[in-house]
Design a protein around this motif. Structure first.
Motif, PDB file in Angstrom:
ATOM      1  N   ASN A 195       0.835  -1.211   0.000  1.00 26.12           N
ATOM      2  CA  ASN A 195       0.000   0.000   0.000  1.00 26.12           C
ATOM      3  C   ASN A 195       0.861   1.250   0.000  1.00 26.12           C
ATOM      4  O   ASN A 195       0.551   2.239  -0.679  1.00 26.12           O
ATOM      5  N   SER A 253      -4.626   4.791  -2.713  1.00 28.75           N
ATOM      6  CA  SER A 253      -5.525   5.722  -2.037  1.00 28.75           C
ATOM      7  C   SER A 253      -6.301   5.004  -0.936  1.00 28.75           C
ATOM      8  O   SER A 253      -6.273   3.780  -0.813  1.00 28.75           O
ATOM      9  N   GLU A 254      -7.036   5.793  -0.148  1.00 32.84           N
ATOM     10  CA  GLU A 254      -7.850   5.226   0.933  1.00 32.84           C
ATOM     11  C   GLU A 254      -8.855   4.212   0.386  1.00 32.84           C
ATOM     12  O   GLU A 254      -9.031   3.129   0.942  1.00 32.84           O
ATOM     13  N   LYS A 294      -8.968   0.029   1.046  1.00 33.32           N
ATOM     14  CA  LYS A 294     -10.136  -0.656   1.603  1.00 33.32           C
ATOM     15  C   LYS A 294     -10.541  -1.841   0.727  1.00 33.32           C
ATOM     16  O   LYS A 294     -10.896  -2.917   1.225  1.00 33.32           O
ATOM     17  N   TYR A 311     -14.120  10.774   3.319  1.00 34.11           N
ATOM     18  CA  TYR A 311     -13.237  10.578   2.165  1.00 34.11           C
ATOM     19  C   TYR A 311     -12.833  11.909   1.562  1.00 34.11           C
ATOM     20  O   TYR A 311     -13.654  12.785   1.338  1.00 34.11           O
ATOM     21  N   ARG A 346      -4.084  10.934  -0.422  1.00 30.87           N
ATOM     22  CA  ARG A 346      -3.657   9.592  -0.071  1.00 30.87           C
ATOM     23  C   ARG A 346      -3.813   9.352   1.418  1.00 30.87           C
ATOM     24  O   ARG A 346      -3.807  10.276   2.232  1.00 30.87           O
ATOM     25  N   THR A 347      -3.923   8.088   1.761  1.00 30.33           N
ATOM     26  CA  THR A 347      -4.120   7.734   3.154  1.00 30.33           C
ATOM     27  C   THR A 347      -2.920   8.118   3.998  1.00 30.33           C
ATOM     28  O   THR A 347      -1.789   8.128   3.537  1.00 30.33           O
ATOM     29  N   GLN A 385      -0.975   6.715   6.074  1.00 35.66           N
ATOM     30  CA  GLN A 385      -0.267   5.602   6.661  1.00 35.66           C
ATOM     31  C   GLN A 385       1.152   6.021   6.991  1.00 35.66           C
ATOM     32  O   GLN A 385       1.699   6.934   6.385  1.00 35.66           O
TER      33      GLN A 385
END
Length: 275
Positions: free
Chosen positions: A12, A18-19, A23, A173, A178-179, A181
């Motif tokens: 990832n 992306s988020e 998922k 959202y 981008r997430t 992380q």
């Protein structure tokens, strides 16, 4: 954290998913259990956002094109697609009809595991059910209406009936973002930075980790045992080697094509001289 979950988290980050894509990857993983209804519900909500819809469906089609030992990717993607058809945006059904051939071909999916079990049967049956559902618009409309009512009832007015996820933009959202992380340097420490040949990347990550969110990410990512720490380092180094090998293969391919072009040009030149 399991090995598969750790490897998925590394990918990832490396691929900057992306988020929404993350998922979907989690819902359609190779883990020997099905996707949770809460996760599928979150993904369904994301399909009402134009940007997230494209990311969700792009990853779903990618999973559906897997084969062999990754049969769980395919089966779970079909399971997720069935859920999205009934509780997601209307665009899901539209895109499924446009790509109906991809689903139809899965009715012939084949895979026998090492114990001789026909795991492809699960995929074939799920694909058959989806094809039948897509062909029967009235049945899809009824099942969709019932599923949405059930989903709204289960939400129980906890959101106060406001905001309206259905047909609106899910508030959690952020299109194009981008997430958040933890970075590879945060996940794997200074060893990974050295393996990538960029020690400064760790220093910048360490500086940013002073914020509360980064500190929280670092705490979650920190290995709990020496065995997990060793596993994280091995995976990070393996990913680094894999990227290096891909670059080398690309260079070799380019050199091979150039050499072929030169050889062909030389032969044509010699042929012209003989004539």
């Amino acid at each position: 954290m399991t090995t598969s979950a750790l490897r998925r988290q590394v990918k990832n980050i490396v691929h900057n998913y992306s988020e929404a894509e993350i998922k979907v990857r989690e819902a359609t993983s190779n883990d020997p259990w099905g996707p949770s209804s809460s996760l599928m519900s979150e993904i369904a909500d994301l399909t009402f956002n134009v940007v997230a819809f494209a990311e969700v469906m792009g990853m779903v089609w990618k999973r559906l094109n897997d084969s062999g030992k990754n049969w769980r990717h395919v089966y779970k993607a079909l399971t997720l697609l069935d859920y999205l058809l009934k509780t997601g945006s209307d665009r899901v059904a539209q895109q499924c009809r446009e790509n109906a051939f991809t689903i139809q071909t899965l009715r012939d999916f084949q895979y026998m595991d090492r114990d001789g079990r026909d795991q492809g049967a699960n995929v074939r049956e799920k694909a058959r059910q989806l094809v039948c559902l897509l062909r029967d618009e009235e049945r899809l409309r009824q099942e969709r209406s019932q599923a949405l009512k059930t989903k709204e009832r289960m939400a129980g007015g906890g959101s106060g009936g406001g905001g309206g996820v259905y047909g609106g933009i899910p508030p959690s959202y952020h299109p194009g973002r981008r997430t958040s992380q933890p970075s590879m340097a945060v996940l794997y420490g200074e060893e990974f930075s050295r393996s990538r040949g960029s020690p400064s990347s760790f220093n910048s990550s360490a500086a940013s980790s002073s914020s509360p969110r980064a500190a929280s990410d670092l705490e979650q990512a920190r290995p709990q045992t020496s065995g997990e720490e060793e596993l994280q380092l091995q995976l990070a180094l393996a990913m680094s080697r894999e990227e290096s090998q891909k670059d080398q293969c690309c260079r070799q391919g380019d050199e091979s094509l150039l050499q072929k072009a030169l050889d062909e040009s030389r032969r044509e030149s010699e042929s012209g001289t003989q004539e």
